[in-house]
Design an enzyme around this catalytic site. Structure first.
Site, PDB file in Angstrom:
ATOM      1  N   GLY A 157      11.052  -3.729   2.986  1.00 14.41           N
ATOM      2  CA  GLY A 157      10.879  -3.561   1.553  1.00 14.41           C
ATOM      3  C   GLY A 157      10.901  -2.086   1.205  1.00 14.41           C
ATOM      4  O   GLY A 157      11.672  -1.311   1.782  1.00 14.41           O
ATOM      5  N   ARG A 158      10.028  -1.682   0.296  1.00 14.50           N
ATOM      6  CA  ARG A 158      10.052  -0.293  -0.179  1.00 14.50           C
ATOM      7  C   ARG A 158       9.762   0.705   0.942  1.00 14.50           C
ATOM      8  O   ARG A 158      10.451   1.717   1.083  1.00 14.50           O
ATOM      9  CB  ARG A 158       9.043  -0.124  -1.319  1.00 14.50           C
ATOM     10  CG  ARG A 158       9.437  -0.855  -2.600  1.00 14.50           C
ATOM     11  CD  ARG A 158       8.464  -0.554  -3.717  1.00 14.50           C
ATOM     12  NE  ARG A 158       7.127  -1.068  -3.427  1.00 14.50           N
ATOM     13  CZ  ARG A 158       6.641  -2.211  -3.879  1.00 14.50           C
ATOM     14  NH1 ARG A 158       7.400  -2.986  -4.639  1.00 14.50           N
ATOM     15  NH2 ARG A 158       5.411  -2.610  -3.584  1.00 14.50           N
ATOM     16  N   THR A 236       1.986   0.650  10.887  1.00 17.54           N
ATOM     17  CA  THR A 236       1.227   1.264   9.805  1.00 17.54           C
ATOM     18  C   THR A 236       0.997   0.256   8.682  1.00 17.54           C
ATOM     19  O   THR A 236       0.649   0.642   7.567  1.00 17.54           O
ATOM     20  CB  THR A 236       1.976   2.489   9.233  1.00 17.54           C
ATOM     21  OG1 THR A 236       3.315   2.093   8.880  1.00 17.54           O
ATOM     22  CG2 THR A 236       2.031   3.622  10.243  1.00 17.54           C
ATOM     23  N   ARG A 238      -0.455  -3.844   8.644  1.00 17.39           N
ATOM     24  CA  ARG A 238      -1.730  -4.539   8.786  1.00 17.39           C
ATOM     25  C   ARG A 238      -1.942  -4.901  10.253  1.00 17.39           C
ATOM     26  O   ARG A 238      -1.019  -5.356  10.938  1.00 17.39           O
ATOM     27  CB  ARG A 238      -1.767  -5.809   7.923  1.00 17.39           C
ATOM     28  CG  ARG A 238      -1.926  -5.538   6.434  1.00 17.39           C
ATOM     29  CD  ARG A 238      -3.318  -4.995   6.140  1.00 17.39           C
ATOM     30  NE  ARG A 238      -3.562  -4.790   4.719  1.00 17.39           N
ATOM     31  CZ  ARG A 238      -3.411  -3.634   4.094  1.00 17.39           C
ATOM     32  NH1 ARG A 238      -2.971  -2.575   4.759  1.00 17.39           N
ATOM     33  NH2 ARG A 238      -3.690  -3.519   2.812  1.00 17.39           N
ATOM     34  N   GLU A 267     -11.697  -3.300  11.274  1.00 21.54           N
ATOM     35  CA  GLU A 267     -11.799  -1.878  10.967  1.00 21.54           C
ATOM     36  C   GLU A 267     -13.190  -1.568  10.442  1.00 21.54           C
ATOM     37  O   GLU A 267     -13.681  -2.281   9.560  1.00 21.54           O
ATOM     38  CB  GLU A 267     -10.736  -1.485   9.939  1.00 21.54           C
ATOM     39  CG  GLU A 267      -9.311  -1.659  10.477  1.00 21.54           C
ATOM     40  CD  GLU A 267      -8.237  -1.263   9.469  1.00 21.54           C
ATOM     41  OE1 GLU A 267      -8.572  -0.966   8.300  1.00 21.54           O
ATOM     42  OE2 GLU A 267      -7.052  -1.253   9.859  1.00 21.54           O
ATOM     43  N   HIS A 286      -6.356   4.256  10.221  1.00 19.09           N
ATOM     44  CA  HIS A 286      -5.812   3.678   8.986  1.00 19.09           C
ATOM     45  C   HIS A 286      -5.735   4.721   7.872  1.00 19.09           C
ATOM     46  O   HIS A 286      -6.254   4.514   6.770  1.00 19.09           O
ATOM     47  CB  HIS A 286      -6.632   2.466   8.528  1.00 19.09           C
ATOM     48  CG  HIS A 286      -5.841   1.513   7.671  1.00 19.09           C
ATOM     49  ND1 HIS A 286      -6.127   0.176   7.573  1.00 19.09           N
ATOM     50  CD2 HIS A 286      -4.765   1.714   6.863  1.00 19.09           C
ATOM     51  CE1 HIS A 286      -5.269  -0.409   6.758  1.00 19.09           C
ATOM     52  NE2 HIS A 286      -4.429   0.511   6.316  1.00 19.09           N
ATOM     53  N   ALA A 288      -2.568   6.326   7.048  1.00 15.84           N
ATOM     54  CA  ALA A 288      -1.156   6.621   6.799  1.00 15.84           C
ATOM     55  C   ALA A 288      -0.906   7.033   5.357  1.00 15.84           C
ATOM     56  O   ALA A 288       0.028   7.788   5.073  1.00 15.84           O
ATOM     57  CB  ALA A 288      -0.283   5.414   7.148  1.00 15.84           C
TER      58      ALA A 288
END
Length: 341
Positions: A157-158, A236, A238, A267, A286, A288
């Site tokens: 996707g993006r 990066t 889930r 987490e 986590h 990024a």
């Protein structure tokens, strides 16, 4: 407009959201900061929801039980700091008349920067060199080249497409697997293939898929076994997209050459996680999306959703726009201006 009680659980607001929080105060909001590290869930979340009109949320677990609880009885809006919404039961929120807003599109370049940084660092053992030097050791560790190899994108996707744009500078052949292939990606030189083919041919596998019931555990023992023994895995997205026990075993057994992970099933990552002792693994907490410029934009966008709804306007970036037609909508919308719709 009456004052709103806004609970802020997104810890990113502490450093990059202060000016955005001032906008909330100027809009007549009372800000409540529980000062708890990590995603909130269960009783801890219920305690802070009591009497709240809105939550500026991190990756807290808004289950159907939490949304339907008496403590959440006044909640009108969950404004998510970020793009992932797998921790929110959007259907339950809609049924309860609660608007769910998020910030899509703002993290694309930042996360892609970080994912590509992980790829480069892992390929050239930057993490091992740093660890050696800080421990007083001087040694050379042989890495692998990145230029001219094959990058496999699990999810295109993006953010996946942002990775593809970066890959062009390294003359990488780019393969992608996606349940809903976007034709725009092909203009970037991406070739869509099945997951098995991608895993078998890629030197680097980078995960950018959304977490859904169908994608949970997408990369498990069979998929890891299908990868090249020289392949590197980057995540990066889930943590639950990967079977972490299977990955730790694959690393120990040298079925793949290494992994760089920024997201985990639990987490903060538990101290006894087998990933912590796995060979050639690069772990980050986590972050990024933690580039200051991006963080400030996301903070203001998440706050804007709260200000809009408080003032009777529909927020622009909403996951459940159908809620505005619901007879149980908890927020009060201002009557439309004639000719504006």
């Amino acid at each position: 407009m009456p004052s709103w009680k806004v609970v802020v659980t997104a810890r990113a607001m502490d450093e990059v959201g202060q000016s955005a929080l001032e906008r909330l105060r100027d809009a007549g909001c009372e800000i409540v900061d529980p000062q708890q590290v990590g995603p909130m869930s269960g009783d801890a979340l219920l305690r802070v929801l009591d009497g709240a009109d809105a939550v500026l949320a991190g990756v807290d677990h808004f289950t159907a039980e939490a949304i339907g609880s008496p403590e959440a009885g006044q909640l009108k809006l969950i404004s998510r700091w970020g793009v992932g919404f797998d921790a929110i039961d959007v259907s339950a929120a809609t049924d309860a008349g609660i608007v769910v807003a998020y910030t899509p599109g703002l993290l694309n370049e930042t996360v892609a920067d970080f994912a590509f940084a992980l790829l480069l660092a892992l390929a050239r053992h930057v993490h091992l060199g740093h660890g050696d030097m800080t421990n007083g050791t001087w040694r050379a560790v042989w890495g692998v080249e990145v230029f001219g190899k094959t990058l496999g994108l699990v999810g295109c996707g993006r953010i996946g497409q942002a990775m593809a744009r970066r890959a062009s500078g390294f003359n990488l052949r780019v393969l992608a697997y996606d349940v809903a292939p976007d034709p725009a990606a092909e203009k970037l030189g991406v070739t869509f293939v099945g997951l098995d083919e991608l895993l078998a041919e890629s030197d680097f596998v980078s995960i950018h898929a959304a977490l859904t019931p169908g994608s949970r555990g997408l990369i498990g023992e069979p998929q890891l076994h299908a990868m090249k023994p020289t392949a590197l895995l980057i995540n990066t997205a889930r943590g639950a997209l990967i079977d972490e026990d299977a990955l730790a075993k694959a690393l120990h057994d040298h079925e793949i050459a290494g992994a760089a992970l920024d997201a985990f099933v639990a987490e903060p990552l538990p101290a006894d996680s087998p990933l912590r002792s796995a060979p050639n693994v690069l772990l980050t907490p986590h972050f990024a999306s933690y580039a200051r410029e991006t963080g400030e934009r996301v903070s203001h966008t998440a706050v804007q959703a709260i200000v809009d709804l408080k003032n009777g306007r529909k927020p622009q970036l909403v996951l459940n726009p159908e809620v505005f037609a619901s007879p149980v909508l908890r927020a009060v919308l201002a009557p439309p201006v004639p000719g504006s719709e």
